[in-house]
Design a protein around this motif. Structure first.
Motif, PDB file in Angstrom:
ATOM      1  N   LEU A   1       0.819  -1.210   0.000  1.00  0.00           N
ATOM      2  CA  LEU A   1       0.000   0.000   0.000  1.00  0.00           C
ATOM      3  C   LEU A   1       0.856   1.265   0.000  1.00  0.00           C
ATOM      4  O   LEU A   1       0.485   2.280  -0.580  1.00  0.00           O
ATOM      5  N   VAL A   2       2.016   1.188   0.639  1.00  0.00           N
ATOM      6  CA  VAL A   2       2.931   2.320   0.616  1.00  0.00           C
ATOM      7  C   VAL A   2       3.416   2.558  -0.810  1.00  0.00           C
ATOM      8  O   VAL A   2       3.430   3.686  -1.307  1.00  0.00           O
ATOM      9  N   TYR A   3       3.776   1.480  -1.473  1.00  0.00           N
ATOM     10  CA  TYR A   3       4.221   1.616  -2.856  1.00  0.00           C
ATOM     11  C   TYR A   3       3.121   2.248  -3.709  1.00  0.00           C
ATOM     12  O   TYR A   3       3.348   3.174  -4.476  1.00  0.00           O
ATOM     13  N   GLU A   4       1.914   1.741  -3.539  1.00  0.00           N
ATOM     14  CA  GLU A   4       0.784   2.249  -4.317  1.00  0.00           C
ATOM     15  C   GLU A   4       0.564   3.740  -4.060  1.00  0.00           C
ATOM     16  O   GLU A   4       0.335   4.520  -4.977  1.00  0.00           O
ATOM     17  N   GLU A   5       0.671   4.118  -2.806  1.00  0.00           N
ATOM     18  CA  GLU A   5       0.463   5.517  -2.445  1.00  0.00           C
ATOM     19  C   GLU A   5       1.536   6.414  -3.072  1.00  0.00           C
ATOM     20  O   GLU A   5       1.240   7.451  -3.648  1.00  0.00           O
ATOM     21  N   PHE A   6       2.772   5.978  -2.961  1.00  0.00           N
ATOM     22  CA  PHE A   6       3.866   6.738  -3.565  1.00  0.00           C
ATOM     23  C   PHE A   6       3.719   6.797  -5.081  1.00  0.00           C
ATOM     24  O   PHE A   6       3.933   7.828  -5.697  1.00  0.00           O
ATOM     25  N   LEU A   7       3.391   5.669  -5.671  1.00  0.00           N
ATOM     26  CA  LEU A   7       3.302   5.620  -7.122  1.00  0.00           C
ATOM     27  C   LEU A   7       2.227   6.581  -7.623  1.00  0.00           C
ATOM     28  O   LEU A   7       2.433   7.331  -8.576  1.00  0.00           O
ATOM     29  N   THR A   8       1.083   6.579  -6.962  1.00  0.00           N
ATOM     30  CA  THR A   8      -0.009   7.464  -7.367  1.00  0.00           C
ATOM     31  C   THR A   8       0.452   8.923  -7.303  1.00  0.00           C
ATOM     32  O   THR A   8       0.203   9.711  -8.207  1.00  0.00           O
ATOM     33  N   TYR A   9       1.148   9.232  -6.227  1.00  0.00           N
ATOM     34  CA  TYR A   9       1.637  10.594  -6.054  1.00  0.00           C
ATOM     35  C   TYR A   9       2.690  10.951  -7.109  1.00  0.00           C
ATOM     36  O   TYR A   9       2.637  11.998  -7.748  1.00  0.00           O
ATOM     37  N   GLU A  10       3.630  10.043  -7.279  1.00  0.00           N
ATOM     38  CA  GLU A  10       4.718  10.313  -8.213  1.00  0.00           C
ATOM     39  C   GLU A  10       4.233  10.380  -9.657  1.00  0.00           C
ATOM     40  O   GLU A  10       4.785  11.110 -10.464  1.00  0.00           O
TER      41      GLU A  10
ATOM     42  N   ARG B   1      -4.123   5.560 -14.528  1.00  0.00           N
ATOM     43  CA  ARG B   1      -4.235   6.730 -15.385  1.00  0.00           C
ATOM     44  C   ARG B   1      -5.410   7.606 -14.960  1.00  0.00           C
ATOM     45  O   ARG B   1      -5.353   8.821 -15.003  1.00  0.00           O
ATOM     46  N   ARG B   2      -6.461   6.940 -14.518  1.00  0.00           N
ATOM     47  CA  ARG B   2      -7.702   7.663 -14.235  1.00  0.00           C
ATOM     48  C   ARG B   2      -7.509   8.818 -13.232  1.00  0.00           C
ATOM     49  O   ARG B   2      -7.962   9.930 -13.495  1.00  0.00           O
ATOM     50  N   PRO B   3      -6.811   8.577 -12.112  1.00  0.00           N
ATOM     51  CA  PRO B   3      -6.645   9.690 -11.156  1.00  0.00           C
ATOM     52  C   PRO B   3      -5.931  10.889 -11.771  1.00  0.00           C
ATOM     53  O   PRO B   3      -6.206  12.033 -11.398  1.00  0.00           O
ATOM     54  N   LEU B   4      -5.035  10.645 -12.700  1.00  0.00           N
ATOM     55  CA  LEU B   4      -4.313  11.754 -13.331  1.00  0.00           C
ATOM     56  C   LEU B   4      -5.260  12.600 -14.155  1.00  0.00           C
ATOM     57  O   LEU B   4      -5.216  13.825 -14.133  1.00  0.00           O
ATOM     58  N   ILE B   5      -6.117  11.924 -14.877  1.00  0.00           N
ATOM     59  CA  ILE B   5      -7.062  12.636 -15.726  1.00  0.00           C
ATOM     60  C   ILE B   5      -8.066  13.384 -14.854  1.00  0.00           C
ATOM     61  O   ILE B   5      -8.360  14.550 -15.084  1.00  0.00           O
ATOM     62  N   GLU B   6      -8.510  12.687 -13.812  1.00  0.00           N
ATOM     63  CA  GLU B   6      -9.488  13.322 -12.927  1.00  0.00           C
ATOM     64  C   GLU B   6      -8.907  14.525 -12.192  1.00  0.00           C
ATOM     65  O   GLU B   6      -9.597  15.486 -11.910  1.00  0.00           O
ATOM     66  N   ALA B   7      -7.622  14.460 -11.877  1.00  0.00           N
ATOM     67  CA  ALA B   7      -6.997  15.584 -11.168  1.00  0.00           C
ATOM     68  C   ALA B   7      -6.803  16.777 -12.093  1.00  0.00           C
ATOM     69  O   ALA B   7      -6.447  17.859 -11.657  1.00  0.00           O
ATOM     70  N   GLY B   8      -7.030  16.575 -13.369  1.00  0.00           N
ATOM     71  CA  GLY B   8      -6.951  17.685 -14.310  1.00  0.00           C
ATOM     72  C   GLY B   8      -5.524  18.077 -14.669  1.00  0.00           C
ATOM     73  O   GLY B   8      -5.284  19.114 -15.273  1.00  0.00           O
TER      74      GLY B   8
END
Ligand code: ADP
Ligand code: MG
Length: 682
Positions: free
Chosen positions: A212-221, A667-674
């Motif tokens: 989960l830490v990896y996932e969190e970092f990856l999403t952020y990065e 990819r979706r969160p990136l698009i949603e974050a605009g």
């Protein structure tokens, strides 16, 4: 039949009515996704342990057999103490249970019991906080503890999370590509989320957290890297035509040759300047690692390409010092260097601003006065900011706007581990000077108590007699500038008396900048021998003849700040000393003092400082711009952070990432974050 998705609301859960839903909302939980990522902050441990593995004073749960008749004693009205001999594994121990008199009747010899409590190895006593007759029957051996408020209890929240897993078992779909999962041997998403809430055993909890830490970092990065990439593609910076031959002769004229690390960062910076993308680079290096000369080279290079540049410093004293040394370095090469501070007014100011607009001033140095509207450049190509963490993000942006899209170099002497720098200043490139110029003597650092001040003064006298100078940083009283000033005056008076024949100067925050400058100049020219000061000398000040730094109440400063202060000495060829005056107030303060005496490595100190204070305090809460991670810890998990960053950087450059089905969940969160449309980061 429900269509399960993370957007499912918690009020859809059986047993969650209006009241519970509202209580959950108070915790920021509205969707199942919110609920699942509302992680426990710790766990109650009901795992059955072997006493051989339990340290003294540790809480543990054991099973055992009642070995003797329990002894019950009352020691106050209704207060009782029950002592039972219990055989647990190879251990015959005494279990003490307070205020559970009813157990005496209930327990028979040979009964199995499960006891949770605090273990005292020497006396072989386990003081029970929970006592259960029979073998363990808990559902959760490692039970989650959540931050809760209002009417919601931890127990209730546990039940709700459980219900969510039961009712929507399939709503946690995998969002990482299988290659990543396989390469890193990561736990699947669904399993990891379950285990983080209801761990079956320690090792599985660890694996769940890792995933989960990896996932969190990856999403952020991914956000950071996508943003950076996009900016690079869309922003047209200035492709500077740097005159290499002129630059070479400039370098040849320096009084020393650059260190390997300086050469490397100079190359990185010049490459950025020559490219048509706008530079956005952080230059970090320990105190004294020679950042100023690197900045000077960049400023000179911009000039050879026909561009103006600006250098911003956090204080007037520093701005002045930079102006001074850059004048010396660049002046002989007909670069016109000018200083603009708040104290330059009237005609002089107007003239200066005119020259700037005409372009006859090539390098402008100043404080944030540089970002006022009246300051107009002719052809601004490069902006350097010194000690950038002292500038608000907004101020940095304003300066950028002054040029079309100037190259920007941020310098900081508060080095942080590289991986951290990359994530903290996510959209920047990072250059690190990780090597000190040769021939420097290490600064000897001592930690003394206040009672030893007389000896310190004696030592100061002997240094002064050798012609050296000393800094004395004053006792600090938080929240009261008035008292700080008073303290500074007291110390000044005391030293003046104790050091006849030497001039002791005083500098504090209440003085106007002209007074401070005059004092600084007097210290620089060795007319003042001891400089008593509040922390205004903190950053950047360079007086090579000063060999002694005395810091009162050293434990009140952060490690990075102490390291900065210490860096004011050891800038010449003589042996230098730093004396930390502190009476041990706490474990942390002793630890800090020990660290200071043990290492002079700014990277190590800042990493340690981060651990002590947390990133928010370290960078200053308001301008930290630091991401708040739910589970991940940027300092503790820095290896994972590095991996996630590299992966993210690779992904965003890969067309597959933007097209393939496998990457859709990432990819979706990136698009949603605009990020991809609005140039916005959140
Ligand atoms: P900081 O990184 O703290 O800003 P400075 O740029 O002030 O460090 O450099 C500290 C001192 O080291 C200065 O006196 C500078 O002239 C000197 N210096 C810088 N680079 C070198 C080098 N390569 N060799 C020798 N001395 C150097
Ligand atoms: Mg500097």
């Amino acid at each position: 039949m429900t269509v399960s998705s993370n957007r499912q609301l918690v009020c859809d859960l059986q047993g969650v009515g209006k009241t519970s839903a509202e209580e959950l909302r108070q915790l920021g939980i509205e969707t199942l996704e919110d609920l699942f990522s509302y992680y426990p902050y710790r766990y109650d441990n009901y795992e059955i342990r072997d006493l051989a593995d339990v340290r003294t004073d540790e809480h543990a749960t054991i099973v055992g057999k009642v070995h003797s008749e329990p002894v019950l004693t009352y020691y106050a009205k209704k207060r009782s103490r029950l002592a039972i001999r219990v055989l647990s594994g190879r251990y015959l121990i005494t279990v003490i249970a307070f205020n559970r008199p009813y157990l005496k009747k209930k327990l028979k010899l040979g009964d199995k019991v499960t006891v949770t409590g605090k273990w005292e190895r020497n006396r072989a006593v386990l003081t029970a906080s929970e006592f259960h007759v029979g073998l363990p029957e808990r559902e959760e051996r490692i039970a989650p503890v959540y931050p809760v408020k209002g009417g919601l209890t931890v127990k209730r929240l546990r039940a709700i999370v459980r219900q969510a897993f039961r009712q929507f078992p399939d709503c946690l779909s995998e969002n990482l590509p299988s290659k990543i999962i396989n390469d890193y041997k990561l736990m699947g998403r669904k399993e990891a989320v379950y285990e983080i809430h209801f761990p079956s055993e320690r090792s599985r909890l660890k694996q769940a957290r890792r995933r989960l830490v990896y996932e969190e970092f990856l999403t952020y990065e991914l956000k950071m890297q996508a943003y950076k990439l996009k900016k690079r593609q869309s922003s047209y910076g200035i492709p500077m035509n740097i005159q290499r031959d002129r630059l070479r002769s400039f370098l040849g004229g320096l009084p020393f040759s650059l260190t390997r690390a300086q050469k490397r960062v100079v190359d990185e910076i010049l490459d950025d300047m020559a490219s048509d993308a706008a530079m956005n680079r952080l230059l970090q290096g320990d105190v004294g690692s020679g950042k100023t000369i690197v900045a000077a080279i960049a400023l000179y290079a911009a000039w050879t390409a026909g561009y103006q540049s600006a250098l911003m410093a956090p204080t007037e004293i520093l701005a002045e010092q930079h102006a001074d040394s850059l004048q010396k370095l660049l002046g002989p090469f007909s670069v016109n260097v000018a200083l603009l501070t708040g104290s330059i007014r009237g005609k002089r100011r107007k003239l200066l601003l005119d020259q700037l607009k005409e372009g006859t001033i090539h390098v402008l140095i100043g404080t944030h006065a540089l970002i006022q509207d009246e300051v107009v450049f002719n052809r601004l190509g490069l902006v350097v900011t010194d000690e950038q963490h002292r500038f608000g993000v907004g101020q940095r942006r304003e300066l950028r706007v002054k040029g079309t899209d100037p190259d920007v170099l941020y310098m900081t002497a508060t080095p942080i581990p590289r991986t951290l720098a990359i994530s903290v200043f996510g959209d920047m490139d990072v250059s690190t000077i990780d090597e000190m110029p040769g021939g420097r003597k290490a600064i000897k650092t001592y930690w003394v108590r206040h009672e030893m001040m007389e000896r310190v003064i004696r030592f100061m006298r002997s240094e002064l007699t050798k012609g050296r100078q000393a800094y004395v940083i004053c006792p600090l009283i938080e929240e009261s500038e008035q008292l700080d000033v008073q303290n500074a005056m007291d110390v000044h008076a005391q030293l003046t008396q104790a050091l006849p024949g030497f001039r002791v100067g005083l500098m504090h925050g209440r003085m106007v900048s002209e007074e401070k400058e005059a004092m600084m100049a007097s210290f620089k020219n060795n007319r003042t021998h001891v400089l008593v000061s509040t922390t205004v000398v903190e950053v950047g000040v360079n007086v090579p003849n000063a060999t002694l730094m005395v810091i009162y109440d050293a434990d009140r400063f952060g490690l990075s700040q102490l390291h900065q202060l210490r860096g004011r000495v050891g800038r010449g060829n003589s042996q230098s000393y730093c004396v930390l005056v502190a009476n041990a107030r706490s474990e942390t303060s002793m630890e800090k003092m020990r660290m200071m005496t043990e290492t002079s490595d700014g990277f190590r100190l800042s990493a340690f400082d981060l651990k002590l204070r947390g990133p928010g305090d370290f960078f200053g809460k308001k301008q930290s711009g630091l991401p708040a991670f739910r589970l991940a810890d940027m300092v503790h998990d820095y290896r994972t952070l590095a991996a996630a960053r590299d992966d993210a950087a690779r992904f965003v450059k890969d067309p597959l990432f933007w097209e393939s089905e496998a990457f859709l969940p990432l990819r979706r969160p990136l698009i949603e974050a605009g990020i991809l449309n609005n140039d916005r980061l959140d």
